[in-house]
Design a protein around this motif. Structure first.
Motif, PDB file in Angstrom:
ATOM      1  N   LEU A  75      -5.535   3.946  -3.841  1.00 17.86           N
ATOM      2  CA  LEU A  75      -6.275   4.943  -4.629  1.00 17.86           C
ATOM      3  C   LEU A  75      -7.191   5.836  -3.920  1.00 17.86           C
ATOM      4  CD1 LEU A  75      -7.235   2.499  -7.763  1.00 17.86           C
ATOM      5  CD2 LEU A  75      -5.569   4.678  -7.636  1.00 17.86           C
ATOM      6  N   VAL A  76      -7.878   5.173  -2.851  1.00 21.89           N
ATOM      7  CA  VAL A  76      -8.521   6.203  -1.922  1.00 21.89           C
ATOM      8  C   VAL A  76      -7.874   7.417  -1.495  1.00 21.89           C
ATOM      9  CG1 VAL A  76      -9.858   6.126   0.133  1.00 21.89           C
ATOM     10  CG2 VAL A  76     -10.513   4.385  -1.351  1.00 21.89           C
ATOM     11  N   ALA A  77      -6.596   6.880  -0.886  1.00 23.27           N
ATOM     12  CA  ALA A  77      -5.680   8.087  -0.482  1.00 23.27           C
ATOM     13  C   ALA A  77      -5.227   8.916  -1.538  1.00 23.27           C
ATOM     14  CB  ALA A  77      -4.418   7.262   0.166  1.00 23.27           C
ATOM     15  N   ARG A  78      -4.786   8.592  -2.678  1.00 21.83           N
ATOM     16  CA  ARG A  78      -4.636   9.518  -3.859  1.00 21.83           C
ATOM     17  C   ARG A  78      -5.822  10.442  -4.057  1.00 21.83           C
ATOM     18  NH1 ARG A  78      -4.816  10.898  -8.961  1.00 21.83           N
ATOM     19  NH2 ARG A  78      -3.000  11.239 -10.108  1.00 21.83           N
ATOM     20  N   VAL A  79      -7.174   9.995  -4.220  1.00 21.62           N
ATOM     21  CA  VAL A  79      -8.106  10.672  -4.668  1.00 21.62           C
ATOM     22  C   VAL A  79      -8.266  11.543  -3.345  1.00 21.62           C
ATOM     23  CG1 VAL A  79     -10.630  10.929  -5.222  1.00 21.62           C
ATOM     24  CG2 VAL A  79      -9.046   9.088  -6.150  1.00 21.62           C
ATOM     25  N   PHE A  80      -8.295  11.217  -2.232  1.00 21.10           N
ATOM     26  CA  PHE A  80      -8.473  12.089  -1.126  1.00 21.10           C
ATOM     27  C   PHE A  80      -7.421  13.269  -1.237  1.00 21.10           C
ATOM     28  CE2 PHE A  80      -6.891  13.560   3.110  1.00 21.10           C
ATOM     29  CZ  PHE A  80      -8.096  13.931   3.640  1.00 21.10           C
ATOM     30  N   LEU A  81      -6.109  13.070  -1.490  1.00 24.63           N
ATOM     31  CA  LEU A  81      -5.204  14.001  -1.613  1.00 24.63           C
ATOM     32  C   LEU A  81      -5.532  15.111  -2.746  1.00 24.63           C
ATOM     33  CD1 LEU A  81      -2.012  12.004  -0.561  1.00 24.63           C
ATOM     34  CD2 LEU A  81      -3.110  13.667   0.778  1.00 24.63           C
ATOM     35  N   LEU A  82      -5.802  14.336  -3.969  1.00 21.10           N
ATOM     36  CA  LEU A  82      -6.034  15.179  -5.022  1.00 21.10           C
ATOM     37  C   LEU A  82      -7.214  16.025  -4.748  1.00 21.10           C
ATOM     38  CD1 LEU A  82      -5.200  15.782  -8.110  1.00 21.10           C
ATOM     39  CD2 LEU A  82      -7.059  13.680  -8.832  1.00 21.10           C
ATOM     40  N   ILE A  83      -8.172  15.769  -4.220  1.00 21.52           N
ATOM     41  CA  ILE A  83      -9.454  16.477  -3.915  1.00 21.52           C
ATOM     42  C   ILE A  83      -9.169  17.378  -2.965  1.00 21.52           C
ATOM     43  CG2 ILE A  83     -11.846  16.721  -3.444  1.00 21.52           C
ATOM     44  CD1 ILE A  83     -12.361  13.855  -4.388  1.00 21.52           C
ATOM     45  N   GLY A 116       5.209   6.670 -10.464  1.00 21.59           N
ATOM     46  CA  GLY A 116       5.252   5.341 -11.019  1.00 21.59           C
ATOM     47  C   GLY A 116       4.729   5.262 -12.396  1.00 21.59           C
ATOM     48  N   GLU A 117       4.185   6.443 -12.746  1.00 22.11           N
ATOM     49  CA  GLU A 117       3.235   6.399 -13.919  1.00 22.11           C
ATOM     50  C   GLU A 117       4.125   6.760 -15.281  1.00 22.11           C
ATOM     51  OE1 GLU A 117       1.412  10.830 -14.337  1.00 22.11           O
ATOM     52  OE2 GLU A 117       0.153   9.311 -13.183  1.00 22.11           O
ATOM     53  N   THR A 118       5.460   7.417 -14.879  1.00 22.65           N
ATOM     54  CA  THR A 118       6.017   7.913 -16.071  1.00 22.65           C
ATOM     55  C   THR A 118       6.594   6.911 -16.889  1.00 22.65           C
ATOM     56  OG1 THR A 118       7.843   8.223 -14.707  1.00 22.65           O
ATOM     57  CG2 THR A 118       6.597  10.215 -15.049  1.00 22.65           C
ATOM     58  N   SER A 119       7.384   6.076 -16.369  1.00 24.25           N
ATOM     59  CA  SER A 119       8.239   4.923 -17.384  1.00 24.25           C
ATOM     60  C   SER A 119       7.267   3.765 -17.287  1.00 24.25           C
ATOM     61  CB  SER A 119       9.355   4.450 -16.580  1.00 24.25           C
ATOM     62  OG  SER A 119      10.033   3.502 -17.081  1.00 24.25           O
ATOM     63  N   ILE A 120       6.715   3.585 -18.485  1.00 26.03           N
ATOM     64  CA  ILE A 120       6.019   2.335 -18.972  1.00 26.03           C
ATOM     65  C   ILE A 120       7.206   1.105 -19.115  1.00 26.03           C
ATOM     66  CG2 ILE A 120       4.592   1.294 -20.754  1.00 26.03           C
ATOM     67  CD1 ILE A 120       3.356   3.712 -19.386  1.00 26.03           C
ATOM     68  N   THR A 173       0.843  -1.149   0.147  1.00 31.38           N
ATOM     69  CA  THR A 173       0.001  -0.001   0.088  1.00 31.38           C
ATOM     70  C   THR A 173       0.821   1.344  -0.040  1.00 31.38           C
ATOM     71  OG1 THR A 173      -1.701  -1.193   0.973  1.00 31.38           O
ATOM     72  CG2 THR A 173      -1.747   1.315   1.258  1.00 31.38           C
ATOM     73  N   GLY A 174       2.057   1.450   0.940  1.00 33.90           N
ATOM     74  CA  GLY A 174       2.901   2.505   0.926  1.00 33.90           C
ATOM     75  C   GLY A 174       3.559   2.597  -0.572  1.00 33.90           C
ATOM     76  N   GLN A 175       3.983   1.482  -1.002  1.00 33.87           N
ATOM     77  CA  GLN A 175       4.636   1.588  -2.346  1.00 33.87           C
ATOM     78  C   GLN A 175       3.764   2.160  -3.329  1.00 33.87           C
ATOM     79  OE1 GLN A 175       6.507  -2.371  -2.637  1.00 33.87           O
ATOM     80  NE2 GLN A 175       7.942  -1.265  -3.711  1.00 33.87           N
ATOM     81  N   LEU A 176       2.211   1.689  -3.604  1.00 34.23           N
ATOM     82  CA  LEU A 176       1.495   1.993  -4.592  1.00 34.23           C
ATOM     83  C   LEU A 176       1.149   3.475  -4.348  1.00 34.23           C
ATOM     84  CD1 LEU A 176      -0.844  -1.020  -4.640  1.00 34.23           C
ATOM     85  CD2 LEU A 176       0.667  -0.165  -6.634  1.00 34.23           C
ATOM     86  N   LEU A 177       1.039   3.764  -3.217  1.00 35.34           N
ATOM     87  CA  LEU A 177       0.596   5.646  -3.016  1.00 35.34           C
ATOM     88  C   LEU A 177       1.660   6.153  -3.142  1.00 35.34           C
ATOM     89  CD1 LEU A 177      -1.223   7.504  -1.636  1.00 35.34           C
ATOM     90  CD2 LEU A 177       0.042   7.068   0.760  1.00 35.34           C
ATOM     91  N   ALA A 178       3.110   5.963  -2.880  1.00 35.23           N
ATOM     92  CA  ALA A 178       4.057   6.692  -3.323  1.00 35.23           C
ATOM     93  C   ALA A 178       4.186   6.909  -4.735  1.00 35.23           C
ATOM     94  CB  ALA A 178       5.449   6.309  -2.813  1.00 35.23           C
ATOM     95  N   LEU A 179       3.909   5.835  -5.590  1.00 36.69           N
ATOM     96  CA  LEU A 179       3.921   5.690  -7.184  1.00 36.69           C
ATOM     97  C   LEU A 179       3.063   6.690  -7.653  1.00 36.69           C
ATOM     98  CD1 LEU A 179       5.131   1.997  -7.672  1.00 36.69           C
ATOM     99  CD2 LEU A 179       6.586   4.183  -7.741  1.00 36.69           C
ATOM    100  N   ASN A 180       2.065   6.929  -7.025  1.00 39.92           N
ATOM    101  CA  ASN A 180       0.747   7.854  -7.403  1.00 39.92           C
ATOM    102  C   ASN A 180       0.952   9.164  -7.072  1.00 39.92           C
ATOM    103  OD1 ASN A 180      -1.718   6.285  -8.678  1.00 39.92           O
ATOM    104  ND2 ASN A 180      -0.937   4.784  -7.433  1.00 39.92           N
ATOM    105  N   LEU A 181       1.866   9.524  -6.371  1.00 38.89           N
ATOM    106  CA  LEU A 181       2.249  10.987  -5.982  1.00 38.89           C
ATOM    107  C   LEU A 181       3.417  11.523  -6.634  1.00 38.89           C
ATOM    108  CD1 LEU A 181       2.262  10.215  -2.046  1.00 38.89           C
ATOM    109  CD2 LEU A 181       0.177  10.965  -3.366  1.00 38.89           C
ATOM    110  N   PRO A 182       3.256  13.036  -6.744  1.00 38.35           N
ATOM    111  CA  PRO A 182       4.203  13.700  -7.352  1.00 38.35           C
ATOM    112  C   PRO A 182       5.368  13.733  -6.330  1.00 38.35           C
ATOM    113  CG  PRO A 182       2.698  15.177  -6.650  1.00 38.35           C
ATOM    114  CD  PRO A 182       1.954  13.725  -6.195  1.00 38.35           C
ATOM    115  N   SER A 183       6.891  13.883  -7.019  1.00 39.29           N
ATOM    116  CA  SER A 183       7.913  13.880  -5.912  1.00 39.29           C
ATOM    117  C   SER A 183       8.128  14.980  -5.283  1.00 39.29           C
ATOM    118  CB  SER A 183       9.018  13.803  -6.948  1.00 39.29           C
ATOM    119  OG  SER A 183       9.172  14.902  -7.795  1.00 39.29           O
ATOM    120  N   GLY A 184       7.321  16.150  -5.449  1.00 36.46           N
ATOM    121  CA  GLY A 184       7.489  17.477  -4.497  1.00 36.46           C
ATOM    122  C   GLY A 184       6.384  17.465  -3.402  1.00 36.46           C
TER     123      GLY A 184
END
Length: 324
Positions: A126-134, A187-191, A82-93
């Protein structure tokens, strides 16, 4: 005589030699190439965001197990993934306190408030990512350019498409996008970095091809139709494949064992729904990206898809009654 004690458990009842720990740590290994490449592209900030996300998730897992007076399971690998996936869904800054807040939402709210591992309806990361995005849209859409020493910000390709139109992407390089030399989440940049992990999960049979390939194929088909209708107004399907979190979401989050359908038919419907919703949000929605929203919406339909299949199986087993 002692009364007979029956052990009540929850479906599915299929047994496997793989334990929770082995599955989770294999998923963590599958995510490792993308994690390492993100650190190579975005530097120490990516390492810091990833480390804080993983450590926070494990700590929250330990704390909530203590509060609930349950055996400590913080090292079973689920919090790590979960921690890995959350990090890969976040911007580096992203500020680190936001990363910690995201880990809290993922572990405590999205996972344990539903009962813990195996009972959560929605993918926690994904719940965490959407929460942070909103909650923090500016911070969550502030992308840094790869190899940027002075933390230079730049717009993501999907963001440029949404705000400035297709003409602003005249210099878009598909090969760079495939390698990951573009702004975006870690995590989304490099296919290229995601494909070995996806292949590993398929080889280990932790996932099947149905959800990810149907998800990606539907997104490309839907966006391709509008590209053929108006190639000057809509981006190509290849652009939609190589940008955003489509590959990351399709292989690593839509296939989550807990929040995806059990049956083949349910998985195909799930993949189609994810693809259509992703395309709709990308083409006409208020957000540039739709993968997270699409998966969460389809997560909500998984119990219905599973119930539908169970109902049909029961109906087929019922003996037919013929009129005399």
């Amino acid at each position: 005589m002692e009364p007979l004690k029956l052990k009540v458990s929850y479906a599915p009842f299929v047994r496997s030699k793989d334990s929770i720990e082995s599955v989770m740590y294999n998923v963590a290994v599958a995510l490792l190439p993308a994690t390492l490449v993100s650190i190579y592209f975005f530097g120490w900030r990516a390492l810091l965001v990833t480390g804080v996300s993983i450590v926070s998730s494990i700590c929250f897992e330990w704390a909530i197990d203590k509060i609930r007076k349950k055996p400590t399971a913080c090292l079973d690998g689920s919090a790590l993934v979960t921690g890995q996936l959350l990090a890969l869904n976040l911007p580096s800054g992203l500020p680190l306190w936001m990363v910690i807040m995201g880990a809290f939402v993922a572990i405590v709210i999205a996972k344990h408030l539903f009962g813990g591992l195996g009972f959560n309806i929605f993918n926690p990361a994904l719940v965490a990512r959407v929460f942070l995005l909103i909650s923090f849209p500016a911070a969550m859409t502030e992308w840094y350019a790869p190899f940027s020493v002075d933390m230079q910000t730049a717009a993501s390709p999907l963001g440029i498409l949404k705000t400035d139109g297709l003409q602003a992407l005249a210099g878009f390089n598909t090969l760079d996008a495939f390698y990951g030399i573009r702004p975006g989440s870690l995590g989304e940049t490099s296919i290229l970095a995601l494909l070995p992990g996806a292949a590993w999960l398929l080889y280990k049979k932790y996932i099947t091809w149905h959800i990810p390939f149907v998800f990606i194929g539907t997104t490309m088909l839907f966006t391709g139709i509008f590209y053929l209708i108006d190639p000057l107004g809509y981006a190509s399907p290849l652009f939609h494949l190589l940008t955003g979190g489509l590959v990351l979401g399709a292989f690593f989050m839509a296939t989550d064992m807990v929040t995806s359908p059990l049956s083949l038919r349910g998985q195909i419907i799930f993949g189609i729904g994810c693809g259509v919703l992703t395309a709709i949000i990308r083409l006409w929605g208020g957000y540039p990206e739709g993968v997270s929203f699409a998966i969460l919406i389809m997560n909500a339909l998984v119990p219905l898809l599973d119930r539908w299949d169970v109902s049909e199986i029961k109906a087929k087993k019922q003996p037919s009654i013929k009129a005399a």
